[in-house]
Design a protein around this motif. Structure first.
Motif, PDB file in Angstrom:
ATOM      1  N   SER A  32       0.822  -1.115  -0.169  1.00  0.00           N
ATOM      2  CA  SER A  32       0.205   0.206   0.065  1.00  0.00           C
ATOM      3  C   SER A  32       0.590   1.297  -0.282  1.00  0.00           C
ATOM      4  O   SER A  32       0.345   2.423  -0.958  1.00  0.00           O
ATOM      5  N   LEU A  33       1.965   1.165   1.094  1.00  0.00           N
ATOM      6  CA  LEU A  33       2.999   2.189   0.701  1.00  0.00           C
ATOM      7  C   LEU A  33       3.962   2.684  -0.280  1.00  0.00           C
ATOM      8  O   LEU A  33       3.668   3.977  -0.965  1.00  0.00           O
ATOM      9  N   SER A  34       4.203   1.581  -0.930  1.00  0.00           N
ATOM     10  CA  SER A  34       4.673   2.034  -2.556  1.00  0.00           C
ATOM     11  C   SER A  34       3.759   1.631  -3.662  1.00  0.00           C
ATOM     12  O   SER A  34       3.892   2.881  -4.494  1.00  0.00           O
ATOM     13  N   PHE A  35       2.649   2.120  -3.864  1.00  0.00           N
ATOM     14  CA  PHE A  35       1.264   2.283  -4.129  1.00  0.00           C
ATOM     15  C   PHE A  35       1.319   3.649  -4.034  1.00  0.00           C
ATOM     16  O   PHE A  35       1.030   5.024  -5.386  1.00  0.00           O
ATOM     17  N   VAL A  36       1.352   4.093  -2.919  1.00  0.00           N
ATOM     18  CA  VAL A  36       0.332   5.911  -2.188  1.00  0.00           C
ATOM     19  C   VAL A  36       1.976   5.878  -2.620  1.00  0.00           C
ATOM     20  O   VAL A  36       1.636   7.843  -3.237  1.00  0.00           O
ATOM     21  N   ASP A  37       2.893   6.102  -2.622  1.00  0.00           N
ATOM     22  CA  ASP A  37       4.463   6.391  -2.994  1.00  0.00           C
ATOM     23  C   ASP A  37       4.662   6.676  -4.442  1.00  0.00           C
ATOM     24  O   ASP A  37       5.605   8.015  -4.995  1.00  0.00           O
ATOM     25  N   ILE A  38       3.933   5.740  -5.631  1.00  0.00           N
ATOM     26  CA  ILE A  38       3.964   5.851  -6.675  1.00  0.00           C
ATOM     27  C   ILE A  38       3.469   7.593  -6.898  1.00  0.00           C
ATOM     28  O   ILE A  38       3.461   8.572  -7.640  1.00  0.00           O
ATOM     29  N   CYS A  39       2.459   7.534  -6.391  1.00  0.00           N
ATOM     30  CA  CYS A  39       0.617   8.420  -7.266  1.00  0.00           C
ATOM     31  C   CYS A  39       1.423  10.095  -6.098  1.00  0.00           C
ATOM     32  O   CYS A  39       1.137  10.783  -7.281  1.00  0.00           O
TER      33      CYS A  39
END
Length: 329
Positions: A63-70
């Motif tokens: 979830s954190l990695s997805f948020v970092d991309i966005c």
């Protein structure tokens, strides 16, 4: 909104007006952005594809990695385009959307980091109750709560800013639309709005930071009397998370718990939490985590094996075709 209609677009001045520095920055930040997207996307794919990475820790990491991309994508592409000689203008609606997206994903990251700290606390201090306390439903609700909390925060930041009258200057002394530089352009007394913005952003940042520090203090106290092996295991489990927290919360705290006095300073500090930290997160979490590295190697081996199997299949089909053609002749 009626007052704001006199300004149709803003001009982002960026990090520097020096042409030489702009070329250097464009190459540097383009590389940073590509590494951020590739690294975080690799973690998302690895966690989703690997059956061994199904614990709450990896669910939060995904979830954190997805948020970092966005999060990085709300500011970096526009900044890089401006550095490469593209348009530095951004529409009023686009500016407000960027402000909302930046605070939405940034706040979601704060809440996710807090959830990850709680996960580590339960794993180390209450290991016998870990499965019950960190069930799949609980983890899902924690992530959902992070998104909802971020939505309320960013909506408040947007409403406080969008209601200000913008009727004259439209040059933003920053590389993205944020609250503090926009307050400088408003044609009104912004002290009350500025104080509300600081309270809103500062309260979330300081509260989350206090929870994070408290959780790690409790973890360290609980390790009293443990063997050296126990200390090493606990610190290796929490070390990556502590590093990310320091890199992210340090600059955020500097920017959002005080009224802005120097935008040049703010721009330099913002680079750390908006561009550098999302890039470093995959490196920090993978380099210190043997399970993630092992899962990545297996994923790569599977991909290479699949490609080799396809090549062999095509070769076999080709040989059969040649035999059939030879028999017909």
């Amino acid at each position: 909104m009626d007052n704001a209609s006199s300004v149709k677009e803003f001009i982002l001045l960026g990090l520097s007006e020096n042409q030489g520095l702009q070329k250097i920055y464009s190459v540097l930040f383009l590389a940073f952005y590509l590494i951020t997207v590739a690294g975080n996307l690799l973690i998302v794919v690895t966690v989703i594809s690997s059956q061994g990475l199904n614990s709450p820790m990896y669910f939060f990491l995904c979830s954190l990695s997805f948020v970092d991309i966005c999060y990085s994508s709300t500011t970096a592409p526009k900044m890089i385009a401006g550095l490469l000689g593209g348009s530095k203008s951004i529409s009023f609606v686009g500016c407000m959307a960027q402000l909302f997206g930046f605070h939405f994903f940034g706040c979601a990251e704060i809440f996710l980091l807090t959830a990850m700290a709680y996960d580590r606390y339960v794993a180390i201090c209450r290991p016998l109750h870990y499965a019950a306390l960190m069930s799949g439903r609980t983890c899902g609700l924690m992530v959902l709560g992070s998104w909802l909390g971020a939505f309320f925060h960013s909506t408040l930041q947007l409403l406080l800013t969008i209601c200000l009258p913008f009727c004259g200057p439209n040059k933003i002394n920053h590389y993205f639309c944020d609250v503090h530089p926009l307050l400088r352009l408003a044609c009104a007394d912004t002290r009350a709005v500025g104080a509300a913005e600081v309270v809103n952003g500062g309260l979330i940042t300081l509260s989350a930071f206090a929870i994070l520090v408290s959780s790690y203090v409790v973890i360290l106290v609980s390790l009293k009397g443990q063997t050296a092996a126990g200390w090493h295991k606990a610190l290796s489990t929490c070390g990556s998370h502590i590093t990310v927290v320091i890199l992210f919360f340090g600059p955020c705290t500097f920017i959002y718990i005080r009224p802005s006095s120097n935008l040049a300073e703010d721009k330099a500090v913002a680079v750390f939490y908006s561009i550098i930290t999302p890039m470093l997160n995959p490196l920090i979490y993978t380099l210190r985590n043997q399970e993630v590295k092992s899962a990545m190697r297996k994923l790569w081996s599977r991909k290479v094996g699949s490609q080799n199997a396809k090549v062999q299949h095509h070769s076999h089909v080709s040989k059969r075709s040649e035999k059939i053609e030879h028999l017909w002749l």
